[in-house]
Design a protein around this motif. Sequence first.
Motif, PDB file in Angstrom:
ATOM      1  N   LYS A 317      35.060  40.297  28.908  1.00 30.41           N
ATOM      2  CA  LYS A 317      35.652  38.961  28.847  1.00 30.41           C
ATOM      3  C   LYS A 317      35.135  38.101  29.987  1.00 30.41           C
ATOM      4  O   LYS A 317      34.859  36.907  29.801  1.00 30.41           O
ATOM      5  N   SER A 318      34.974  38.698  31.172  1.00 29.55           N
ATOM      6  CA  SER A 318      34.490  37.931  32.323  1.00 29.55           C
ATOM      7  C   SER A 318      33.047  37.472  32.107  1.00 29.55           C
ATOM      8  O   SER A 318      32.676  36.365  32.526  1.00 29.55           O
ATOM      9  N   GLU A 319      32.220  38.289  31.463  1.00 30.50           N
ATOM     10  CA  GLU A 319      30.837  37.894  31.176  1.00 30.50           C
ATOM     11  C   GLU A 319      30.821  36.716  30.203  1.00 30.50           C
ATOM     12  O   GLU A 319      30.041  35.763  30.367  1.00 30.50           O
ATOM     13  N   TYR A 320      31.672  36.801  29.181  1.00 34.71           N
ATOM     14  CA  TYR A 320      31.752  35.704  28.215  1.00 34.71           C
ATOM     15  C   TYR A 320      32.212  34.424  28.893  1.00 34.71           C
ATOM     16  O   TYR A 320      31.648  33.339  28.666  1.00 34.71           O
ATOM     17  N   GLU A 321      33.223  34.518  29.740  1.00 28.63           N
ATOM     18  CA  GLU A 321      33.747  33.332  30.425  1.00 28.63           C
ATOM     19  C   GLU A 321      32.702  32.745  31.368  1.00 28.63           C
ATOM     20  O   GLU A 321      32.612  31.521  31.525  1.00 28.63           O
ATOM     21  N   GLU A 322      31.907  33.613  31.992  1.00 29.17           N
ATOM     22  CA  GLU A 322      30.841  33.114  32.853  1.00 29.17           C
ATOM     23  C   GLU A 322      29.812  32.335  32.044  1.00 29.17           C
ATOM     24  O   GLU A 322      29.373  31.245  32.438  1.00 29.17           O
ATOM     25  N   PHE A 323      29.402  32.896  30.915  1.00 28.98           N
ATOM     26  CA  PHE A 323      28.455  32.209  30.030  1.00 28.98           C
ATOM     27  C   PHE A 323      29.021  30.850  29.617  1.00 28.98           C
ATOM     28  O   PHE A 323      28.337  29.819  29.675  1.00 28.98           O
ATOM     29  N   LYS A 324      30.268  30.851  29.240  1.00 24.87           N
ATOM     30  CA  LYS A 324      30.935  29.634  28.776  1.00 24.87           C
ATOM     31  C   LYS A 324      31.026  28.582  29.877  1.00 24.87           C
ATOM     32  O   LYS A 324      30.892  27.371  29.626  1.00 24.87           O
ATOM     33  N   SER A 325      31.212  29.048  31.120  1.00 27.25           N
ATOM     34  CA  SER A 325      31.375  28.117  32.244  1.00 27.25           C
ATOM     35  C   SER A 325      30.120  27.302  32.520  1.00 27.25           C
ATOM     36  O   SER A 325      30.186  26.209  33.101  1.00 27.25           O
ATOM     37  N   HIS A 326      28.972  27.813  32.099  1.00 26.10           N
ATOM     38  CA  HIS A 326      27.711  27.097  32.304  1.00 26.10           C
ATOM     39  C   HIS A 326      27.411  26.113  31.168  1.00 26.10           C
ATOM     40  O   HIS A 326      26.377  25.443  31.181  1.00 26.10           O
ATOM     41  N   LEU A 327      28.319  26.035  30.195  1.00 20.70           N
ATOM     42  CA  LEU A 327      28.132  25.146  29.044  1.00 20.70           C
ATOM     43  C   LEU A 327      29.388  24.290  28.847  1.00 20.70           C
ATOM     44  O   LEU A 327      29.888  24.130  27.733  1.00 20.70           O
ATOM     45  N   LYS A 328      29.885  23.739  29.936  1.00 21.91           N
ATOM     46  CA  LYS A 328      31.162  23.016  29.891  1.00 21.91           C
ATOM     47  C   LYS A 328      31.125  21.769  29.012  1.00 21.91           C
ATOM     48  O   LYS A 328      32.157  21.326  28.515  1.00 21.91           O
ATOM     49  N   ASP A 329      29.959  21.198  28.820  1.00 21.47           N
ATOM     50  CA  ASP A 329      29.845  19.987  28.006  1.00 21.47           C
ATOM     51  C   ASP A 329      29.687  20.286  26.518  1.00 21.47           C
ATOM     52  O   ASP A 329      29.495  19.362  25.717  1.00 21.47           O
ATOM     53  N   PHE A 330      29.756  21.577  26.163  1.00 26.53           N
ATOM     54  CA  PHE A 330      29.574  21.967  24.770  1.00 26.53           C
ATOM     55  C   PHE A 330      30.739  22.843  24.320  1.00 26.53           C
ATOM     56  O   PHE A 330      31.499  23.367  25.139  1.00 26.53           O
ATOM     57  N   GLN A 331      30.856  23.011  23.006  1.00 24.63           N
ATOM     58  CA  GLN A 331      31.916  23.855  22.456  1.00 24.63           C
ATOM     59  C   GLN A 331      31.363  25.261  22.241  1.00 24.63           C
ATOM     60  O   GLN A 331      30.440  25.462  21.453  1.00 24.63           O
ATOM     61  N   VAL A 332      31.929  26.225  22.953  1.00 18.96           N
ATOM     62  CA  VAL A 332      31.496  27.615  22.862  1.00 18.96           C
ATOM     63  C   VAL A 332      32.655  28.438  22.299  1.00 18.96           C
ATOM     64  O   VAL A 332      33.792  28.328  22.778  1.00 18.96           O
ATOM     65  N   CYS A 333      32.388  29.256  21.303  1.00 21.96           N
ATOM     66  CA  CYS A 333      33.464  30.050  20.710  1.00 21.96           C
ATOM     67  C   CYS A 333      32.963  31.429  20.318  1.00 21.96           C
ATOM     68  O   CYS A 333      31.765  31.672  20.197  1.00 21.96           O
ATOM     69  N   ARG A 334      33.896  32.330  20.124  1.00 22.23           N
ATOM     70  CA  ARG A 334      33.608  33.673  19.632  1.00 22.23           C
ATOM     71  C   ARG A 334      34.727  34.070  18.689  1.00 22.23           C
ATOM     72  O   ARG A 334      35.822  33.482  18.712  1.00 22.23           O
ATOM     73  N   PHE A 335      34.476  35.061  17.839  1.00 23.44           N
ATOM     74  CA  PHE A 335      35.521  35.551  16.938  1.00 23.44           C
ATOM     75  C   PHE A 335      36.324  36.619  17.662  1.00 23.44           C
ATOM     76  O   PHE A 335      35.780  37.636  18.087  1.00 23.44           O
ATOM     77  N   GLU A 336      37.614  36.371  17.809  1.00 20.82           N
ATOM     78  CA  GLU A 336      38.510  37.316  18.459  1.00 20.82           C
ATOM     79  C   GLU A 336      39.612  37.694  17.476  1.00 20.82           C
ATOM     80  O   GLU A 336      40.505  36.883  17.202  1.00 20.82           O
ATOM     81  N   PRO A 337      39.559  38.895  16.906  1.00 21.45           N
ATOM     82  CA  PRO A 337      40.518  39.277  15.868  1.00 21.45           C
ATOM     83  C   PRO A 337      41.934  39.413  16.424  1.00 21.45           C
ATOM     84  O   PRO A 337      42.130  39.794  17.579  1.00 21.45           O
ATOM     85  N   THR A 338      42.886  39.097  15.585  1.00 21.28           N
ATOM     86  CA  THR A 338      44.270  39.378  15.923  1.00 21.28           C
ATOM     87  C   THR A 338      44.492  40.887  15.829  1.00 21.28           C
ATOM     88  O   THR A 338      43.683  41.605  15.211  1.00 21.28           O
ATOM     89  N   PRO A 339      45.550  41.423  16.419  1.00 22.22           N
ATOM     90  CA  PRO A 339      45.830  42.861  16.278  1.00 22.22           C
ATOM     91  C   PRO A 339      45.897  43.308  14.819  1.00 22.22           C
ATOM     92  O   PRO A 339      45.413  44.398  14.484  1.00 22.22           O
ATOM     93  N   GLU A 340      46.440  42.460  13.959  1.00 18.68           N
ATOM     94  CA  GLU A 340      46.540  42.812  12.543  1.00 18.68           C
ATOM     95  C   GLU A 340      45.164  42.830  11.886  1.00 18.68           C
ATOM     96  O   GLU A 340      44.845  43.710  11.076  1.00 18.68           O
ATOM     97  N   GLU A 341      44.320  41.859  12.236  1.00 23.52           N
ATOM     98  CA  GLU A 341      42.955  41.832  11.692  1.00 23.52           C
ATOM     99  C   GLU A 341      42.166  43.046  12.161  1.00 23.52           C
ATOM    100  O   GLU A 341      41.416  43.647  11.379  1.00 23.52           O
ATOM    101  N   LEU A 342      42.317  43.410  13.422  1.00 23.41           N
ATOM    102  CA  LEU A 342      41.606  44.575  13.941  1.00 23.41           C
ATOM    103  C   LEU A 342      42.061  45.847  13.234  1.00 23.41           C
ATOM    104  O   LEU A 342      41.248  46.712  12.892  1.00 23.41           O
ATOM    105  N   LYS A 343      43.341  45.957  12.983  1.00 26.69           N
ATOM    106  CA  LYS A 343      43.876  47.118  12.276  1.00 26.69           C
ATOM    107  C   LYS A 343      43.354  47.178  10.849  1.00 26.69           C
ATOM    108  O   LYS A 343      43.064  48.251  10.320  1.00 26.69           O
ATOM    109  N   THR A 344      43.202  46.008  10.234  1.00 30.75           N
ATOM    110  CA  THR A 344      42.757  45.940   8.837  1.00 30.75           C
ATOM    111  C   THR A 344      41.255  46.155   8.692  1.00 30.75           C
ATOM    112  O   THR A 344      40.807  46.925   7.838  1.00 30.75           O
ATOM    113  N   TYR A 345      40.466  45.479   9.522  1.00 28.53           N
ATOM    114  CA  TYR A 345      39.017  45.457   9.336  1.00 28.53           C
ATOM    115  C   TYR A 345      38.267  46.450  10.222  1.00 28.53           C
ATOM    116  O   TYR A 345      37.080  46.687   9.997  1.00 28.53           O
ATOM    117  N   LYS A 346      38.948  47.029  11.218  1.00 25.42           N
ATOM    118  CA  LYS A 346      38.368  48.043  12.117  1.00 25.42           C
ATOM    119  C   LYS A 346      37.283  47.420  13.001  1.00 25.42           C
ATOM    120  O   LYS A 346      36.838  46.282  12.802  1.00 25.42           O
TER     121      LYS A 346
END
Length: 412
Positions: A317-346
């Motif tokens: 998470k810290s690596e992702y946040e560091e990457f994101k911090s260098h792109l403050k003028d842009f929209q950066v996103c990742r897919f983060e499953p909910t606990p239910e999605e993780l249980k369903t999709y593995k």
Amino acid sequence: MSSQFNCVCVLPDNQYVVIRLPFCKSHGTGFLLYDVNPGEGFNLRRDVYMRVANLVYLMNQEEPWVLVLPPWNRMWHWRSRDVEQERLKWSTFFDIESLGKHVPVIEFEDYLKRKQVIDEVYYLQGVKEITDWETIKIEDCQTDTRFLQDSDGKWRHMYFGFEEVYAEKFTCLSFFGQLDLMKSFLIGNTTGKFVFTPRAENLLHADYGEHNALFWKARRSMVYAKPLRDVGDLFRKEHLDSEDEADKTVLKDWAALQKDSRKAIGGPYIAVHLRRGDHLHVRGRELPSMKQAAEHVKKLLKKMALRKVFVATDGSKSEYEEFKSHLKDFQVCRFEPTPEELKTYKDGGVAIIDQWIACHARYFIGSSASTVSFRIREDREILGFEPSTSFNRFCGDDESDCEQPAHWTIVY
């Protein structure tokens, strides 16, 4: 298609599959099961599937065979400990109907409802000394195979956790060659109809090269399971302004994927695959710091007049946040499953959702020698992107000769 070219094979649970052949033999259908070195990851296993599927494809030119799909058990990089990830069916991750349009397939668990005996095991191992381009011979086992013969002569093994399964015959087979060699051996030497080939990563692709249409035929059949595609499509719509009609990435049915077309535009975002974890120790020199990766992406965003970045990564998470911090003028996103999605999709399903979102981007840049990046580029080839938008990788901070990936383009 005329019925004389079809063999209808009735399986032990009264299901059936239709095998299209030049002719049909009357002595019954063979079932080929395989396994891969336990240490191999999810995306390498997908590549081995294509090798074995094409082996069955070639065998079906002479006699009917069905590919038995080995269940997915927990792998070292599936780290969600509170999620059940044992004996998963292939339908968890892939569209079984689509796989079956290339070769007849059946889930291992479904087959075992009536059949629990393996006739012959051929444990594939490398050739100690390569003196010929192709070598295949029965030899002593080079390592501990973990197959043990009990007092009744039955060969016991874990068999993916199904302890009731056993084999009648076990042999170590030294192998170096392509699929045609293995095809000739299995058709000419096996007497049983349920054959198991552990360590199938020792098989080579058939004529693996830039003109290998058979590779791409198998690859195109590996359509992801619809629930995973639906989750990825919803994420694209809600976070990345991306929809298939506008992006020209509508997934055609398998039969329609026969004509080369480079019409895909992709969603208005750049997708990056930032491989971290153990890859930093193996390929550290070829991987960028988070700051350099972000700086490179920033230049691409400005050049392409885009504002959004999708990140697929096994980093912290810290690596992702560091990457994101260098792109403050842009929209950066990742897919983060909910606990239910993780249980369903593995964990494997979440990885596929990541790859599905990444392969729809306007531009993709991956990591050096990563099988995840390889699979995303293949998906983009199937969808019809220009190669220049797919075959790109990050360079290491101090990498003097940053060679970009070869254009492994689709062949029909």
